[in-house]
Design an enzyme around this catalytic site. Structure first.
Site, PDB file in Angstrom:
ATOM      1  N   GLY A  67       0.828  -1.198   0.000  1.00 46.54           N
ATOM      2  CA  GLY A  67       0.000   0.000   0.000  1.00 46.54           C
ATOM      3  C   GLY A  67       0.862   1.246   0.000  1.00 46.54           C
ATOM      4  N   GLY A 115      -0.582  -5.061   0.654  1.00 51.21           N
ATOM      5  CA  GLY A 115      -1.823  -4.837  -0.074  1.00 51.21           C
ATOM      6  C   GLY A 115      -1.998  -5.731  -1.271  1.00 51.21           C
ATOM      7  N   GLU A 138       5.180  -6.092   7.320  1.00 46.83           N
ATOM      8  CA  GLU A 138       4.723  -4.839   7.929  1.00 46.83           C
ATOM      9  C   GLU A 138       5.343  -4.541   9.286  1.00 46.83           C
ATOM     10  OE1 GLU A 138       1.603  -6.191   5.027  1.00 46.83           O
ATOM     11  OE2 GLU A 138       2.854  -7.133   6.554  1.00 46.83           O
ATOM     12  N   ASP A 146      -1.858  -6.819   7.883  1.00 48.88           N
ATOM     13  CA  ASP A 146      -3.292  -6.531   7.823  1.00 48.88           C
ATOM     14  C   ASP A 146      -3.897  -7.087   6.534  1.00 48.88           C
ATOM     15  OD1 ASP A 146      -1.877  -4.626   6.298  1.00 48.88           O
ATOM     16  OD2 ASP A 146      -3.440  -3.116   6.551  1.00 48.88           O
TER      17      ASP A 146
END
Length: 345
Positions: A67, A115, A138, A146
């Site tokens: 992301g 992402g 991450e 996530d």
């Protein structure tokens, strides 16, 4: 004339979504997520479209590198509103793919992280190649795995999910199939022909594509499952440091990760293993919308992406400094601010 960050079209039996932001290795931004969501909602009721095909523009070395973390950092340094809005948009897209009533085929050729995992792993078919590099790194920038990581990681065999979440280990080629992230493995040179066959013949074109592999990690599986099953991150690190050379290497990898986000990820995967998908996404939204506003996240971005010294001064600095009470604060409900799914239902 501006270039569309996602190329959207219908080819044969497929609704095609091609990521087209090569300068950022196709890292997702809010516009891309909105474009894909809109197309998926339209195609869901179109009987001419049998399945969805997600890939990236030819000639680039990554499917999707994650992301837009620079935006998240800038937003978190202010009020965090833009960053939280991006997470909401991205997580609704992840949920739409997970719940989609038609097959979703993702060709994860090249770098597939963060992402990029979220828009592929929740679909029905994921085709890796010898060029695929998968990771959920991450915790190395002060976030946590996530985009539904709390759902799919604990559902991998044994303790593979915890290993990937806590170490940020990178898997390549056949390992991506062996771990269960990919469902198929093809040669990158064969992709143009395979895509044409899929659009023309449908999913039957996958009948001859490789579906089984033995991972390079297989010789460490028993040790991995034993050591990463411990009740706390501290216990995992302690057990790793008393283990084999491989185990000690995993502990070394964890030394560079944020103590806070490792503990958050440990609880995230434990709770996610028993939760429905939408509840996992609400949980992750609570955590990430709070995390981006911390000094810890800003320090991770500084060390990895700005100064690039790869020497973050994490806040808190050690696992022992991260209390259960602090971890619990990130999981607390946001009340009326909790993630909703009205836009995709």
């Amino acid at each position: 004339m501006s270039i569309a960050p996602v190329i959207i079209r219908v080819e044969g039996r497929a609704g095609r979504l091609t990521l087209n932001r090569p300068e950022a290795l196709h890292a997702l931004n809010a516009e891309m997520c909105k474009l894909m969501t809109k197309a998926l909602l339209v195609w869901s009721s179109d009987p001419a479209i049998e399945f969805i095909l997600i890939d990236h523009a030819a000639g680039t070395r990554g499917f999707c590198a994650g992301g837009d973390v620079r935006m998240l950092s800038d937003s978190g340094a202010k009020d965090g509103i833009e960053g939280a809005a991006f997470f909401a948009t991205e997580y609704r897209l992840n949920t739409l793919i997970h719940e989609y009533q038609k097959p979703c085929v993702a060709i994860i050729d090249g770098i597939t992280m963060g992402g990029g995992v979220g828009i592929s792993v929740h679909g029905s078919h994921r085709i890796a190649t010898e060029r695929t590099t998968f990771a959920m790194p991450e915790s190395g920038i002060g976030l946590l795995p996530d985009v539904g990581g709390g759902y799919f990681l604990p559902r991998l065999s044994g303790q593979l999910g915890r290993w990937l979440a806590l170490t940020g280990a990178r898997l390549k080629g056949e390992d991506v199939l062996a771990v269960g992230v990919a469902t198929h493995l093809a040669l990158s040179d064969d992709l143009p022909e395979l895509v044409n066959a899929l659009c023309d013949q449908g999913l039957s074109a996958l009948s001859s594509v490789q579906t089984q592999a033995t991972g390079s990690f297989v010789s460490h599986r028993a040790e991995m499952d034993a050591l990463f099953s411990k009740d706390t991150v501290e216990d995992i690190v302690s057990a790793l440091n008393m283990g084999s050379d491989w185990a000690q290497l995993q502990a070394k990898m964890m030394e560079s990760k944020s103590p806070l986000t490792m503990k958050l990820a440990h609880r995230q995967l434990r709770e996610g293993a028993e939760a429905e998908f939408r509840e996992v996404m609400r949980m992750e939204y609570r955590i990430t919308s709070r995390l981006i506003q911390t000094q810890n996240f800003q320090e991770g971005i500084r060390a990895v992406l700005i100064d690039r010294d790869n020497n973050p001064a994490w806040i808190p600095a050690s696992l022992q400094d991260v209390s259960l009470e602090l971890v619990g604060e990130y999981f607390a409900s946001l009340g009326d601010g909790d993630l909703s799914f009205v836009e995709i239902t």
